[in-house]
Design a protein around this motif. Structure first.
Motif, PDB file in Angstrom:
ATOM      1  N   ASP A  68       0.833  -1.206   0.000  1.00  0.00           N
ATOM      2  CA  ASP A  68       0.000   0.000   0.000  1.00  0.00           C
ATOM      3  C   ASP A  68       0.868   1.256   0.000  1.00  0.00           C
ATOM      4  O   ASP A  68       0.624   2.205  -0.757  1.00  0.00           O
ATOM      5  N   LEU A  69       1.895   1.279   0.855  1.00  0.00           N
ATOM      6  CA  LEU A  69       2.781   2.438   0.935  1.00  0.00           C
ATOM      7  C   LEU A  69       3.532   2.655  -0.378  1.00  0.00           C
ATOM      8  O   LEU A  69       3.647   3.790  -0.861  1.00  0.00           O
ATOM      9  N   LEU A  70       4.033   1.576  -0.954  1.00  0.00           N
ATOM     10  CA  LEU A  70       4.827   1.708  -2.169  1.00  0.00           C
ATOM     11  C   LEU A  70       3.959   2.040  -3.379  1.00  0.00           C
ATOM     12  O   LEU A  70       4.389   2.789  -4.273  1.00  0.00           O
ATOM     13  N   THR A  71       2.751   1.528  -3.408  1.00  0.00           N
ATOM     14  CA  THR A  71       1.838   1.893  -4.500  1.00  0.00           C
ATOM     15  C   THR A  71       1.516   3.380  -4.448  1.00  0.00           C
ATOM     16  O   THR A  71       1.518   4.070  -5.471  1.00  0.00           O
ATOM     17  N   ALA A  72       1.264   3.885  -3.253  1.00  0.00           N
ATOM     18  CA  ALA A  72       1.006   5.318  -3.090  1.00  0.00           C
ATOM     19  C   ALA A  72       2.213   6.139  -3.530  1.00  0.00           C
ATOM     20  O   ALA A  72       2.072   7.206  -4.148  1.00  0.00           O
TER      21      ALA A  72
ATOM     22  N   VAL B  58       2.298  -4.825  -5.275  1.00  0.00           N
ATOM     23  CA  VAL B  58       2.255  -3.476  -5.848  1.00  0.00           C
ATOM     24  C   VAL B  58       1.680  -3.530  -7.262  1.00  0.00           C
ATOM     25  O   VAL B  58       0.802  -2.732  -7.635  1.00  0.00           O
ATOM     26  N   VAL B  59       2.162  -4.462  -8.067  1.00  0.00           N
ATOM     27  CA  VAL B  59       1.671  -4.595  -9.435  1.00  0.00           C
ATOM     28  C   VAL B  59       0.175  -4.923  -9.431  1.00  0.00           C
ATOM     29  O   VAL B  59      -0.594  -4.373 -10.239  1.00  0.00           O
ATOM     30  N   ALA B  60      -0.251  -5.796  -8.531  1.00  0.00           N
ATOM     31  CA  ALA B  60      -1.678  -6.130  -8.437  1.00  0.00           C
ATOM     32  C   ALA B  60      -2.504  -4.886  -8.129  1.00  0.00           C
ATOM     33  O   ALA B  60      -3.597  -4.690  -8.696  1.00  0.00           O
TER      34      ALA B  60
ATOM     35  N   ALA C  67      -5.342  -3.043 -10.519  1.00  0.00           N
ATOM     36  CA  ALA C  67      -6.690  -2.777 -10.018  1.00  0.00           C
ATOM     37  C   ALA C  67      -7.097  -1.324 -10.228  1.00  0.00           C
ATOM     38  O   ALA C  67      -8.291  -1.004 -10.315  1.00  0.00           O
ATOM     39  N   LEU C  68      -6.101  -0.439 -10.316  1.00  0.00           N
ATOM     40  CA  LEU C  68      -6.349   0.984 -10.561  1.00  0.00           C
ATOM     41  C   LEU C  68      -6.336   1.315 -12.055  1.00  0.00           C
ATOM     42  O   LEU C  68      -6.386   2.492 -12.440  1.00  0.00           O
ATOM     43  N   ASN C  69      -6.256   0.264 -12.892  1.00  0.00           N
ATOM     44  CA  ASN C  69      -6.176   0.438 -14.350  1.00  0.00           C
ATOM     45  C   ASN C  69      -4.939   1.223 -14.776  1.00  0.00           C
ATOM     46  O   ASN C  69      -4.966   1.990 -15.744  1.00  0.00           O
ATOM     47  N   VAL C  70      -3.857   1.035 -14.010  1.00  0.00           N
ATOM     48  CA  VAL C  70      -2.571   1.644 -14.323  1.00  0.00           C
ATOM     49  C   VAL C  70      -1.636   0.565 -14.871  1.00  0.00           C
ATOM     50  O   VAL C  70      -1.516  -0.512 -14.281  1.00  0.00           O
ATOM     51  N   THR C  71      -1.004   0.851 -15.998  1.00  0.00           N
ATOM     52  CA  THR C  71      -0.042  -0.102 -16.552  1.00  0.00           C
ATOM     53  C   THR C  71       1.205  -0.117 -15.686  1.00  0.00           C
ATOM     54  O   THR C  71       1.872   0.922 -15.548  1.00  0.00           O
ATOM     55  N   PRO C  72       1.544  -1.226 -15.078  1.00  0.00           N
ATOM     56  CA  PRO C  72       2.699  -1.257 -14.172  1.00  0.00           C
ATOM     57  C   PRO C  72       4.003  -1.028 -14.930  1.00  0.00           C
ATOM     58  O   PRO C  72       4.221  -1.635 -15.994  1.00  0.00           O
ATOM     59  N   PRO C  73       4.885  -0.180 -14.419  1.00  0.00           N
ATOM     60  CA  PRO C  73       6.191   0.045 -15.049  1.00  0.00           C
ATOM     61  C   PRO C  73       7.162  -1.068 -14.652  1.00  0.00           C
ATOM     62  O   PRO C  73       7.946  -0.932 -13.706  1.00  0.00           O
TER      63      PRO C  73
END
Length: 249
Positions: free
Chosen positions: A32-36, A208-210, A214-220
């Protein structure tokens, strides 16, 4: 007393199962922290001394990993700070708090960045001082350490604190006191921390990728440089973080 590699396989398999199934809530909090952080345009800074540098390498710059990641290492004071290579021959370097200030100043750190710091003991000066700096400057901090080992040794930092005392999230790598797992009478072999720390790192990245998906963001995410098109894919994404991430041998 006899020991075999099969004994080690049995021990490490149990350690992987234990760590992989007991740290789920903490892995989720770390993710959660790293996704933010990534959503805010930040970079994940990874740091570890000695064998814990392997954790930083697991986080930063590998196939299947996140591109917006940066590895901080003791040798940065030579690579970027102009110190002579001889300073790296000092076995006490990782116990020196002042080196953390030098490393932090040399690194391409921005206010929105988060840190993952690994130390099996969590007590050496450079690691604890880096954790202090990270929290003083308002960065989220995730620690990967051996709860058992850290509890049984004294801090080598003037504050008396350990890495785990300063972190927002503490992940236990499940390593025994002394790290080695197979006692043969006069000593022990079969280290645990590198393998279980790598497991935790990969669990965090996966989560983090998951979350990004879920946010419809393409993971880098990195592809292997050793598959067709991989290098081109990676260079394109790395360009978004120019000056923010370092990739050295």
């Amino acid at each position: 007393m006899t020991i075999t590699s099969a004994d080690y396989v049995e021990v490490i398999t149990k350690a992987i199962e234990r760590v992989g199934t007991t740290q789920g809530d903490r892995v989720a909090r770390a993710a959660d922290l790293l996704t933010a952080t990534l959503q805010a345009g930040g970079v994940i800074q990874a740091f570890g001394c000695g064998h814990s540098e392997a954790l930083a390498m697991e986080i930063a710059g590998r196939a299947g990993g996140l591109v917006p990641t940066n590895k901080i290492a003791l040798r940065d004071i030579v690579l970027y700070g102009g110190e002579p290579t001889s300073v790296l021959g000092d076995p006490q370097l990782e116990r020196t708090p002042d080196v953390a200030h030098r490393l932090y100043a040399l690194a391409p750190i921005k206010p929105d960045d988060a840190f993952v710091i690994a130390s099996n003991s969590g007590v050496n000066g450079a690691v604890v001082e880096m954790a202090h700096l990270v929290k003083q400057r308002g960065h989220p901090l995730i620690a990967i350490t051996s709860v058992e080992h850290s509890a049984r040794v004294e801090s080598r930092h003037d504050s008396g604190l350990k890495l785990a005392d300063l972190a927002d999230v503490v992940l236990d790598n499940g390593a025994p006191y002394g790290d080695a797992s197979l006692d043969y009478g006069d000593g022990a072999v079969g280290a645990v921390s590198s393998i279980t720390a790598a497991l935790l790192a990969q669990q965090i990245v996966t989560e983090v990728v998951a979350r990004l998906l879920a946010l419809n963001v393409t993971p880098p995410v990195y592809l292997s440089d050793n598959v067709p098109g991989g290098r081109e894919h990676n260079k394109l994404i790395e360009a978004r973080y120019a000056g923010r991430i370092r990739r050295t041998a």
